[in-house]
Design a protein around this motif. Structure first.
Motif, short mmCIF file in Angstrom:
data_model
loop_
_atom_site.label_atom_id
_atom_site.label_comp_id
_atom_site.label_asym_id
_atom_site.label_seq_id
_atom_site.Cartn_x
_atom_site.Cartn_y
_atom_site.Cartn_z
N PHE A 1 49.63 -23.65 -17.71
CA PHE A 1 50.55 -23.04 -18.91
C PHE A 1 51.96 -23.43 -18.70
CE2 PHE A 1 46.76 -20.07 -18.25
CZ PHE A 1 46.41 -20.50 -19.44
N ASN A 2 52.45 -23.56 -17.28
CA ASN A 2 53.84 -23.98 -17.01
C ASN A 2 53.98 -25.31 -17.60
OD1 ASN A 2 54.49 -21.45 -16.04
ND2 ASN A 2 54.22 -22.26 -13.91
N LYS A 3 52.82 -26.32 -17.50
CA LYS A 3 53.11 -27.80 -17.79
C LYS A 3 53.18 -27.98 -19.39
CE LYS A 3 53.23 -29.36 -13.51
NZ LYS A 3 54.44 -30.13 -13.27
N ILE A 4 52.32 -26.98 -19.91
CA ILE A 4 52.02 -27.26 -21.42
C ILE A 4 53.22 -26.49 -22.03
CG2 ILE A 4 50.87 -26.29 -23.56
CD1 ILE A 4 48.41 -26.50 -21.54
N PRO B 1 58.04 -36.67 -29.52
CA PRO B 1 58.48 -37.98 -30.18
C PRO B 1 57.72 -38.98 -29.00
CG PRO B 1 60.25 -36.78 -29.19
CD PRO B 1 59.47 -35.75 -29.46
N GLY B 2 57.53 -38.51 -27.73
CA GLY B 2 56.94 -39.27 -26.64
C GLY B 2 55.42 -39.72 -26.95
N ILE B 3 54.83 -38.66 -27.42
CA ILE B 3 53.27 -38.63 -27.97
C ILE B 3 53.30 -39.73 -28.92
CG2 ILE B 3 51.23 -37.62 -28.51
CD1 ILE B 3 52.07 -35.44 -26.54
N PHE C 1 47.68 -30.41 -26.10
CA PHE C 1 47.94 -28.89 -25.69
C PHE C 1 49.62 -28.75 -26.34
CE2 PHE C 1 44.86 -29.94 -22.39
CZ PHE C 1 44.07 -28.80 -22.45
N THR C 2 49.79 -27.75 -26.76
CA THR C 2 51.13 -27.39 -27.07
C THR C 2 51.60 -25.87 -26.85
OG1 THR C 2 52.81 -27.38 -28.93
CG2 THR C 2 50.62 -27.04 -29.77
N ALA C 3 52.68 -25.54 -26.75
CA ALA C 3 52.93 -24.11 -26.91
C ALA C 3 54.23 -23.96 -27.80
CB ALA C 3 53.63 -23.51 -25.42
N ARG D 1 56.00 -29.38 -21.90
CA ARG D 1 56.09 -30.40 -22.82
C ARG D 1 54.59 -30.59 -23.44
NH1 ARG D 1 56.79 -35.73 -20.14
NH2 ARG D 1 54.41 -35.94 -20.48
N ASP D 2 54.54 -30.79 -24.72
CA ASP D 2 53.32 -31.02 -25.15
C ASP D 2 52.48 -32.23 -24.36
OD1 ASP D 2 53.91 -29.33 -27.08
OD2 ASP D 2 53.96 -30.58 -28.77
N MET D 3 51.10 -32.01 -24.27
CA MET D 3 50.24 -33.10 -23.83
C MET D 3 49.14 -33.42 -24.63
SD MET D 3 48.66 -32.60 -20.02
CE MET D 3 47.59 -31.51 -20.51
N MET D 4 48.80 -34.81 -24.64
CA MET D 4 47.73 -35.25 -25.24
C MET D 4 46.64 -35.64 -24.38
SD MET D 4 47.46 -38.73 -27.90
CE MET D 4 48.11 -39.78 -26.43
#
Length: 720
Positions: free
Chosen positions: A351-354, A649-651, A492-494, A357-360
């Protein structure tokens, strides 16, 4: 927005956008896709057992095609339906065209097995015997095996004036046995159902003489051949004149009158049993079956002349998948370990990582385990209050569902939307639904009149600053097995606005909410159609003003006529359009004045291309959408689907600069659609690019190098 009535083509032709000649028939397009699967079975660059796998998939695909698509055409024919699809073919014309397309394709599949794969297997020490190639010791062994194991479960069914014609169940393999009483001329008929659900279809051949067994060989014979060669034991005192394998395919598209069903779960359970007794739509027979036997079967079972398919090889080649169980890694694809993004590898708190920043995740190149871990951590995290999830195809042994059961045991509020009507997965889903309900999970069985096809998980967590919601969205199902063989992209996104959209959608699915004002999500029915048409129209305006319109769609299928007409209008305006459609594509590219700015390609390879990516150049402020929806009427009109934007923008850069180009520039597995509906291979000896293999060797690039330049040299000069 409706199209203009006509558009100018070349000097000799003026097209109306609803002209049937502008559309490829859906069923014939699907057959072209399955032709690509068969071509993979012929491709000697695949390991041998992988070629067997493709042949099995080809056959299994055809079984489902007949049970669902062809059965629907038969029903239309019986009911006198005259309304034709956009391509203009009536149901009867489509059935004729399907038969003409499939007969040579089936002959080719038999040839691939008999003349290519079987000899190649023999060279590798895997022998597929006929009785003529067995030695005497092997024949004695199989005779004893038949007596001890097979004979007790067989039930011959006679057919004559005192015995009604036996019911032939769906996809059951049978022998039609022709008999005579000794000294009599009258031929009698009996049917034997082959117990291939109780025994392997390919029986391991041994010998009763150990000295004659050759080490290092795997020898097999088809189950039906063993039975056919021992019929004297089933019919003592009779002359067995002939035995012909055959199989019947029936209508398996179950219909549920939801508005009349008091209990949807019970209605689906009852309808599953009817799947195996629908009307016949195909009869497969051995090529050597006597015509008189075919005529007798036709009299009893057929209502359309093009239902018989004669095969000179094994019937039901989907069963060949059993050869993949052989311990022959030298004849299979080299296994690889899916990567886990470095920033979450062994991460105890996703949860802290998400939230940071968003993660694909791009499966199968990246592991599905983080998705399981996301639900598992939510199940055991004391700060998590609730979990909400949609389940379409979860598999028979689902770690995700086990995590949901853990969550309920730990006191979380768990709500699951289970789609009971997921075709051919109904029994799995019913079982999981009952288990979840028994554990106290709030289970919702879909929406009246719609299938819930969206892939969505929402976790609600209490944190120091208040309630935070975490969302996982994907193009693929929450199925750990298919995540290893399907290419799917999840996010994954918050993001608070996307999380709010997800909450509102779940409220609409589980309650009576009719929420419509989503911030970022496109939700069908209604809003995906409206949203995509709007984005296409925007590219048309950009092209007219700035000549920079560009659309890329990577989908499983493109069938919807309104969407095709919108793409035709965009092409006419000069918008550059790259379509990569794995399967059904009803759009015809390359028609002068209509679609000459459109290219259509397809990739069929080791993994099933299943991800959906929508790209719009948007004047440089590029838009990327992903999700569960293809551009088919069912996705846009009759399903709950979700397309979600890539806001990070990175993803977004990695999708635009790496994932899309590598697929578009494939020169090994890519095929290009021509305007006549046929495909040609796109190959380059000088610059060989195999998208799936490249992604295996560069797995994790898109997460480990976000915000950097692409690391693949072959993509530096790619202009998408």
């Amino acid at each position: 927005m409706e199209e203009e009535n006509t558009i100018s083509g070349n000097i000799s032709r003026v097209y109306h956008l609803k002209d049937p000649s502008l559309y490829i028939n859906r069923e014939l397009s699907w057959i072209q896709f399955n032709r690509h699967v068969l071509e993979e079975a012929k491709d000697h660059t695949h390991p041998l057992l992988e070629r067997v796998k493709f042949l099995s998939i080809f056959a299994n695909n055809l079984d489902e095609f007949f049970m669902i698509r062809v059965s629907g055409l038969h029903q239309q024919l019986r009911e006198g339906v005259i309304k034709a699809p956009p391509d203009g073919l009536t149901p009867g014309e489509q059935l004729d065209a399907i038969y003409k397309a499939l007969v040579p394709l089936l002959e080719e599949s038999v040839s691939v097995w008999n003349e290519d794969i079987v000899p190649a297997l023999k060279n590798e020490g895997i022998l597929i015997h006929s009785y003529e190639t067995l030695n005497e010791g092997q024949k004695r062994y199989l005779r004893n095996y038949f007596i001890k194991e097979i004979f007790p479960v067989l039930t011959p069914l006679a057919f004559d004036k005192s015995h009604p014609f036996p019911f032939i169940s769906n996809l059951a393999l049978n022998l039609a046995v022709i008999l005579r009483e000794r000294g009599q001329k009258e031929e009698l008929f009996a049917r034997i159902k082959i117990p291939n659900k109780l025994f392997p279809r390919l029986i391991l051949v041994k010998t009763d003489d150990e000295e004659h067994e050759e080490r290092g060989k795997s020898e097999f014979i088809f189950l039906e051949e063993i039975i056919a060669e021992n019929l004297d034991l089933l019919f003592p005192g009779m002359d067995v004149r002939a035995a012909y394998p055959f199989r019947v395919t029936r209508d398996a598209d179950i219909e549920i009158e939801e508005d009349e069903a008091d209990d949807l779960l019970t209605a689906v359970e009852e309808s599953i049993g009817r799947r195996w007794v629908g009307k016949p739509v195909r009869i497969e027979v051995s090529s050597w079956m006597d015509q008189s036997v075919c005529a007798m079967m036709a009299e009893k079972m057929t209502d359309y002349p093009h239902m018989f398919y004669r095969l000179g090889g094994p019937i039901g080649m989907a069963d060949l998948m059993c050869l993949l169980d052989l311990n022959r890694p030298d004849l299979k694809d080299t296994p690889f370990v899916s990567s886990v993004p470095k920033r979450i590898d062994n991460e105890p708190n996703l949860f802290n990582k998400i939230k940071a920043r968003d993660m694909m995740l791009f499966h199968p190149y990246e592991s599905f385990q983080p998705v399981v871990q996301f639900v598992l951590q939510a199940a055991h995290d004391p700060d998590v209050l609730a979990i909400k999830m949609t389940l379409y195809r979860s598999g028979s042994k689902s770690p995700v569902i086990r995590a949901l059961l853990d969550a309920r045991e730990n006191g979380k509020a768990v709500s699951v939307v289970v789609e009971l009507k997921a075709r051919f997965d109904e029994e799995n889903n019913i079982g999981w639904a009952k288990a979840l309900e028994h554990a106290g999970v709030h289970v919702v069985y879909g929406i009246m009149g719609l299938k819930v096809h969206a892939k969505l998980c929402l976790v609600v967590r209490r944190e120091r600053e208040g309630i935070v919601r975490y969302v996982h969205m994907s193009s693929g199902n929450y199925n750990a097995t298919t995540a290893r063989i399907y290419t799917d992209i999840g996010l994954f996104t918050a993001d608070p606005e996307i999380a709010s959209d997800a909450s509102n959608l779940f409220n609409a699915l589980t309650g009576y909410s009719n929420y419509m004002a989503y911030n970022h999500l496109m939700v069908s029915p209604k809003y995906i159609r409206r949203g995509i048409l709007s984005l296409i129209e925007r590219e048309i305006h950009r092209q007219k003003e700035h000549q920079d319109g560009h659309i890329i769609l990577k989908l499983n299928a493109l069938q919807d006529a309104e969407m095709i007409r919108a793409l035709y209008r965009a092409s006419q305006a000069g918008v550059k359009i790259n379509l990569q459609i794995r399967g059904i594509c009803c759009l015809r590219p390359g028609i002068p004045g209509v679609s000459d700015n459109i290219t259509v390609t397809s990739i069929v390879g080791r993994f099933l291309e299943h991800s959906r990516i929508y790209y719009f150049h948007n004047g440089g402020d590029e838009i990327v959408l992903m999700g569960s929806a293809d551009l088919m009427p069912r996705n846009l009109n009759r399903r709950i689907e979700v397309l979600f934007p890539i806001l990070d923008p990175g993803i977004r850069n990695e999708i635009i600069s790496t994932i899309l180009p590598i697929h578009l520039q494939d020169t090994v597995k890519k095929r290009m659609l021509r305007s006549d509906g046929s495909y040609i291979r796109v190959r380059s000896e000088e610059n060989s690019i195999h998208a799936q293999e490249w992604l295996i060797s560069h797995r994790g690039l898109w997460n480990d190098h976000l915000h950097e330049e692409p690391k693949c040299d072959i993509l530096k000069n790619v202009d998408i």
